[in-house]
Design a protein around this motif. Structure first.
Motif, PDB file in Angstrom:
ATOM      1  N   ASP A  15       8.490  -1.701  -9.696  1.00 48.56           N
ATOM      2  CA  ASP A  15       8.444  -0.432  -9.472  1.00 48.56           C
ATOM      3  C   ASP A  15       7.246   0.271  -8.827  1.00 48.56           C
ATOM      4  O   ASP A  15       7.360   1.199  -8.259  1.00 48.56           O
ATOM      5  CB  ASP A  15       9.073   0.442 -10.544  1.00 48.56           C
ATOM      6  N   ASP A  16       6.204  -0.556  -9.243  1.00 43.82           N
ATOM      7  CA  ASP A  16       4.741  -0.081  -8.668  1.00 43.82           C
ATOM      8  C   ASP A  16       4.333  -0.879  -7.458  1.00 43.82           C
ATOM      9  O   ASP A  16       3.070  -0.742  -7.040  1.00 43.82           O
ATOM     10  CB  ASP A  16       3.612  -0.056  -9.849  1.00 43.82           C
ATOM     11  N   ALA A  17       5.071  -1.218  -6.668  1.00 46.75           N
ATOM     12  CA  ALA A  17       4.888  -1.879  -5.540  1.00 46.75           C
ATOM     13  C   ALA A  17       4.137  -3.072  -5.544  1.00 46.75           C
ATOM     14  O   ALA A  17       3.826  -3.730  -4.534  1.00 46.75           O
ATOM     15  CB  ALA A  17       4.284  -1.000  -4.300  1.00 46.75           C
ATOM     16  N   SER A  18       3.936  -3.742  -6.609  1.00 42.24           N
ATOM     17  CA  SER A  18       3.487  -5.046  -6.880  1.00 42.24           C
ATOM     18  C   SER A  18       4.451  -5.936  -6.783  1.00 42.24           C
ATOM     19  O   SER A  18       5.739  -6.254  -7.132  1.00 42.24           O
ATOM     20  CB  SER A  18       2.737  -5.059  -8.324  1.00 42.24           C
ATOM     21  N   ILE A  19       3.956  -7.353  -6.462  1.00 47.10           N
ATOM     22  CA  ILE A  19       4.511  -8.612  -6.335  1.00 47.10           C
ATOM     23  C   ILE A  19       3.945  -9.712  -7.060  1.00 47.10           C
ATOM     24  O   ILE A  19       2.585  -9.914  -6.887  1.00 47.10           O
ATOM     25  CB  ILE A  19       4.516  -9.008  -4.827  1.00 47.10           C
ATOM     26  N   TRP A  20       4.724 -10.478  -7.736  1.00 41.24           N
ATOM     27  CA  TRP A  20       3.927 -11.380  -8.799  1.00 41.24           C
ATOM     28  C   TRP A  20       4.486 -12.734  -8.304  1.00 41.24           C
ATOM     29  O   TRP A  20       5.939 -12.950  -8.245  1.00 41.24           O
ATOM     30  CB  TRP A  20       4.470 -11.080 -10.262  1.00 41.24           C
ATOM     31  N   ASP A  63       0.879  -1.145   0.029  1.00 38.15           N
ATOM     32  CA  ASP A  63      -0.142   0.038  -0.042  1.00 38.15           C
ATOM     33  C   ASP A  63       0.788   1.275   0.054  1.00 38.15           C
ATOM     34  O   ASP A  63       0.313   2.384  -0.196  1.00 38.15           O
ATOM     35  CB  ASP A  63      -1.001   0.079   1.187  1.00 38.15           C
ATOM     36  N   HIS A  64       2.188   1.209   0.263  1.00 36.33           N
ATOM     37  CA  HIS A  64       3.069   2.257   0.087  1.00 36.33           C
ATOM     38  C   HIS A  64       3.223   3.018  -1.259  1.00 36.33           C
ATOM     39  O   HIS A  64       3.495   3.921  -1.560  1.00 36.33           O
ATOM     40  CB  HIS A  64       4.130   2.311   0.890  1.00 36.33           C
ATOM     41  N   GLY A  65       3.028   2.052  -2.224  1.00 36.60           N
ATOM     42  CA  GLY A  65       3.204   2.503  -3.620  1.00 36.60           C
ATOM     43  C   GLY A  65       4.396   2.829  -4.009  1.00 36.60           C
ATOM     44  O   GLY A  65       4.685   3.403  -5.308  1.00 36.60           O
ATOM     45  N   GLN A  66       5.271   2.790  -3.431  1.00 34.26           N
ATOM     46  CA  GLN A  66       6.825   2.967  -3.701  1.00 34.26           C
ATOM     47  C   GLN A  66       7.752   1.733  -4.449  1.00 34.26           C
ATOM     48  O   GLN A  66       7.188   0.540  -4.194  1.00 34.26           O
ATOM     49  CB  GLN A  66       7.616   3.458  -2.612  1.00 34.26           C
ATOM     50  N   PRO A  67       8.474   2.000  -5.262  1.00 32.99           N
ATOM     51  CA  PRO A  67       9.184   0.774  -5.789  1.00 32.99           C
ATOM     52  C   PRO A  67       9.783   0.071  -4.936  1.00 32.99           C
ATOM     53  O   PRO A  67      10.109   0.075  -3.741  1.00 32.99           O
ATOM     54  CB  PRO A  67      10.268   1.415  -6.491  1.00 32.99           C
ATOM     55  N   LEU A  68       9.445  -1.558  -5.068  1.00 35.14           N
ATOM     56  CA  LEU A  68      10.158  -2.665  -4.371  1.00 35.14           C
ATOM     57  C   LEU A  68      11.337  -2.805  -5.213  1.00 35.14           C
ATOM     58  O   LEU A  68      11.393  -3.471  -6.126  1.00 35.14           O
ATOM     59  CB  LEU A  68       9.604  -3.624  -4.156  1.00 35.14           C
ATOM     60  N   ILE A 108      10.671  -4.614 -13.441  1.00 31.12           N
ATOM     61  CA  ILE A 108      10.848  -5.530 -12.335  1.00 31.12           C
ATOM     62  C   ILE A 108      12.422  -5.412 -11.805  1.00 31.12           C
ATOM     63  O   ILE A 108      13.303  -5.721 -12.352  1.00 31.12           O
ATOM     64  CB  ILE A 108      10.907  -7.085 -12.900  1.00 31.12           C
ATOM     65  N   ARG A 109      12.454  -4.750 -10.409  1.00 31.19           N
ATOM     66  CA  ARG A 109      13.616  -4.714  -9.928  1.00 31.19           C
ATOM     67  C   ARG A 109      14.507  -5.913  -9.458  1.00 31.19           C
ATOM     68  O   ARG A 109      15.726  -5.971  -9.454  1.00 31.19           O
ATOM     69  CB  ARG A 109      13.359  -3.772  -8.577  1.00 31.19           C
ATOM     70  N   GLN A 110      13.868  -7.085  -9.018  1.00 34.17           N
ATOM     71  CA  GLN A 110      14.626  -8.279  -8.696  1.00 34.17           C
ATOM     72  C   GLN A 110      13.557  -9.252  -8.545  1.00 34.17           C
ATOM     73  O   GLN A 110      12.401  -9.284  -8.565  1.00 34.17           O
ATOM     74  CB  GLN A 110      15.226  -7.981  -7.386  1.00 34.17           C
ATOM     75  N   ALA A 163      10.892 -12.227   1.786  1.00 33.60           N
ATOM     76  CA  ALA A 163      10.874 -10.864   2.152  1.00 33.60           C
ATOM     77  C   ALA A 163      10.905  -9.732   1.059  1.00 33.60           C
ATOM     78  O   ALA A 163      11.672 -10.169   0.251  1.00 33.60           O
ATOM     79  CB  ALA A 163      12.120 -10.687   3.199  1.00 33.60           C
ATOM     80  N   THR A 164      10.346  -8.702   1.308  1.00 39.82           N
ATOM     81  CA  THR A 164      10.424  -7.659   0.155  1.00 39.82           C
ATOM     82  C   THR A 164      11.004  -6.404   1.138  1.00 39.82           C
ATOM     83  O   THR A 164      10.535  -5.946   2.051  1.00 39.82           O
ATOM     84  CB  THR A 164       9.176  -7.426  -0.438  1.00 39.82           C
ATOM     85  N   VAL A 165      11.598  -5.395   0.128  1.00 38.62           N
ATOM     86  CA  VAL A 165      12.178  -4.437   0.769  1.00 38.62           C
ATOM     87  C   VAL A 165      11.714  -3.089  -0.268  1.00 38.62           C
ATOM     88  O   VAL A 165      12.217  -3.274  -1.598  1.00 38.62           O
ATOM     89  CB  VAL A 165      13.599  -4.318   1.184  1.00 38.62           C
ATOM     90  N   GLY A 166      11.115  -1.932   0.391  1.00 41.88           N
ATOM     91  CA  GLY A 166      10.948  -0.851  -0.510  1.00 41.88           C
ATOM     92  C   GLY A 166      10.507   0.149   0.348  1.00 41.88           C
ATOM     93  O   GLY A 166       9.850   0.087   1.301  1.00 41.88           O
ATOM     94  N   SER A 167      10.753   1.311  -0.069  1.00 37.32           N
ATOM     95  CA  SER A 167      10.438   2.593   0.684  1.00 37.32           C
ATOM     96  C   SER A 167      11.206   2.369   2.120  1.00 37.32           C
ATOM     97  O   SER A 167      12.202   2.121   2.309  1.00 37.32           O
ATOM     98  CB  SER A 167       8.936   2.952   0.832  1.00 37.32           C
TER      99      SER A 167
END
Length: 389
Positions: A378-383, A97-102, A361-363, A120-124
Motif C-alpha cells: 500500500d505504501d508503493a513499495s516492492i519487496w 515515486d507516486h506513493g500510492q498503493p500498488l 501487501i496487496r499481491q 509488472a506492477t500496477v498502481g495509481s
C-alpha cells in the motif's frame, strides 16, 4: 474483446539496454532504491522467519461450522502445520515515486528459459516493468502513465502474441477499460486471445460463479471476432451476453470474495475472513465438466489460515507449477504454503517478515522458476524475496 478508445496509455521514450525488451531509465525518488546494499548486514539476515501456523478462532462462517457443505470430507478438529521446506530471504526493496498503493504484480511466465525475469506492477495511473538480476538487483525497464490522472490500475496479466511471440500485458482499473500493452513496440494495442475453457469469477455479492466458454455459441462468437473488420462495416460487433452462469454458490464465504484461482479442477478462493478455502463444485466424485447450473452442493476440502488480513482486495498467488501458495497480510507479513501434500490439513507454512515491511501487501507473484517472490504494498513499495536452495 476490444478496449474503448479513450485516454491512451503513454509510454515514456526509451533506450535499448542490450535485451529484446526496450528499457527506460527513470529517476527514482529517495525511497525508491533498487540497490540491495540497503538490506545488508544484520537487518537482512533477520529478514526471514519461519513459524508454525494454526487455525485461529473466528466467527461462524460456512467454512468452520459443523454443518458446512462438504465438512465431512474435510475432516474435523484443528491442525498445526509443521516447518515448510521452502525458505526465502529478503534481498531488495524499492518504492515507486507516486506513493500510492500498488494493487497488482505479475511475472511474465511466457518467456523462454534463460530470458530475463520481468515483472509488472500496477498502481495509481501507472504501469511499470522491472527486470530481476543476480545479487538481488531490480532494474527499471519501462513506465506507462495513463492520460487520465483519475485512473487507478488494479490488476495486470501477461500473455503473448502467437504470431510475433511478443509479450503482451493486459491492465485494467477503476475506469473499466482493459488495455493491452506490447512492451517490445511500446504501444497500446487492442486485441487479445483468451485461452482456457472455464472461468471462475467472484465478487462483492459473496458469490463464486463458473462460466464455460467452450460452448458452441461462445466458440462461434470468438471466431467471428477475428473475422470482424470495422473498416468494412458501420455496424458494431455483436457482443455475446451471458446472463446466467453454469454454476453459482454463496456457501463458501459470507463476505466480499476478492480472489479466486484454479488448482487443477479444484478451486482456491478467499474473502475477508482470514482463510483461503480449497473447494470444488458438487460432490467430491462429481466431474466438474458435467456440473449442472441447478447443482447446489459444494465440497470443502480444507483451508489455509492466517491472521490480520480482514480488509478487501488482498490477493494470493501460486507458482507456475502450483507447488507453492503465497499471500501477504495488512501488516506486511508474507505467508507461503507448501502445496505438495496429499491432505490440505497438513499444509506447511512459512511466515516471512522484514522490520521495514509494515504496509498491507496487496499481491504477490512468483517468477516462473519459483526462485523469486515479489510482493507489492500500500505504501508503493516492492519487496524481493529470493528462495534459499
Amino acid at each position: 474483446m476490444s478496449e474503448r478508445g479513450e485516454a491512451p496509455v503513454a509510454a515514456a521514450t526509451s533506450v535499448g539496454v542490450g535485451s529484446e525488451m526496450p528499457a527506460k531509465k527513470q529517476k527514482l525518488s529517495s525511497d525508491e532504491n533498487s540497490n540491495p546494499g540497503d538490506l545488508s548486514g544484520d537487518e537482512n539476515d533477520d529478514a526471514v522467519s519461519i513459524e508454525s501456523g494454526t487455525n485461529t478462532e473466528r466467527p461462524d462462517t460456512p467454512t468452520n461450522t459443523p454443518n458446512a457443505p462438504g465438512r465431512k470430507s474435510w475432516g474435523k478438529g484443528k491442525w498445526k502445520s509443521k516447518k515448510c521446506k521452502y525458505s526465502f530471504k529478503c534481498v531488495n526493496s524499492l518504492k515507486e515515486d507516486h506513493g500510492q498503493p500498488l494493487f497488482g504484480v505479475q511475472f511474465n511466465w511466457h518467456s523462454k528459459e534463460g530470458d530475463p525475469l520481468v515483472f509488472a506492477t500496477v498502481g495509481s495511473n501507472r504501469v511499470t516493468l522491472y527486470e530481476c538480476h543476480s545479487q538481488g538487483e531490480i532494474r527499471l525497464l519501462q513506465s506507462y502513465v495513463d492520460a487520465d490522472a483519475d485512473e487507478n490500475f488494479y490488476t495486470c496479466a501477461w500473455t503473448y502474441d502467437s504470431n510475433t511471440s511478443h509479450p503482451l500485458l493486459a491492465v485494467a482499473g477503476s475506469r473499466g477499460i482493459i488495455r493491452i500493452i506490447n512492451p517490445i513496440t511500446m504501444q497500446c494495442i487492442k486485441d487479445y486471445d483468451l485461452l482456457g475453457e472455464k472461468i471462475m469469477s467472484c465478487g462483492m455479492d459473496h458469490s463464486l460463479k463458473l462460466w464455460r466458454i467452450n460452448s458452441k455459441r461462445m466458440i462461434n462468437a470468438i471466431k467471428e471476432s477475428y473475422e470482424y473488420n470495422p473498416n468494412k462495416t458501420n455496424r458494431p460487433f455483436i457482443s455475446q451476453k451471458i446472463h446466467f452462469p453454469d454454476f453459482s454458490t454463496r456457501d463458501i464465504h459470507r463476505n466480499y470474495v476478492d480472489c479466486v484461482r484454479w488448482l487443477g479442477d479444484l478451486i482456491l478462493s478467499k474473502s475477508c475472513e482470514n482463510a483461503i478455502v480449497c473447494w470444488k463444485p458438487g460432490k467430491m466424485e462429481d466431474d466438474i465438466d458435467k456440473i449442472k447450473p441447478s447443482e447446489s452442493n459444494v465440497t470443502i476440502l480444507g483451508r489455509f489460515d492466517y491472521s490480520q488480513c480482514d480488509i478487501w482486495y488482498m490477493r494470493f498467488s501460486m507458482d507456475f507449477w502450483q507447488k507453492m501458495l503465497a499471500l501477504g497480510n495488512q501488516v506486511g507479513k508474507l505467508y507461503v504454503w507448501d502445496l505438495e501434500i496429499e491432505d490440505p490439513h497438513k499444509a506447511k507454512c512459512t511466515t516471512l517478515t522484514h522490520p521495514k515491511c509494515v504496509a498491507a501487501i496487496r499481491q504477490t507473484s512468483f517468477s516462473r522458476d519459483s526462485s523469486i517472490l515479489i510482493a507489492v504494498c500500500d505504501d508503493a513499495s516492492i519487496w524481493r524475496w529470493d528462495r534459499l536452495r
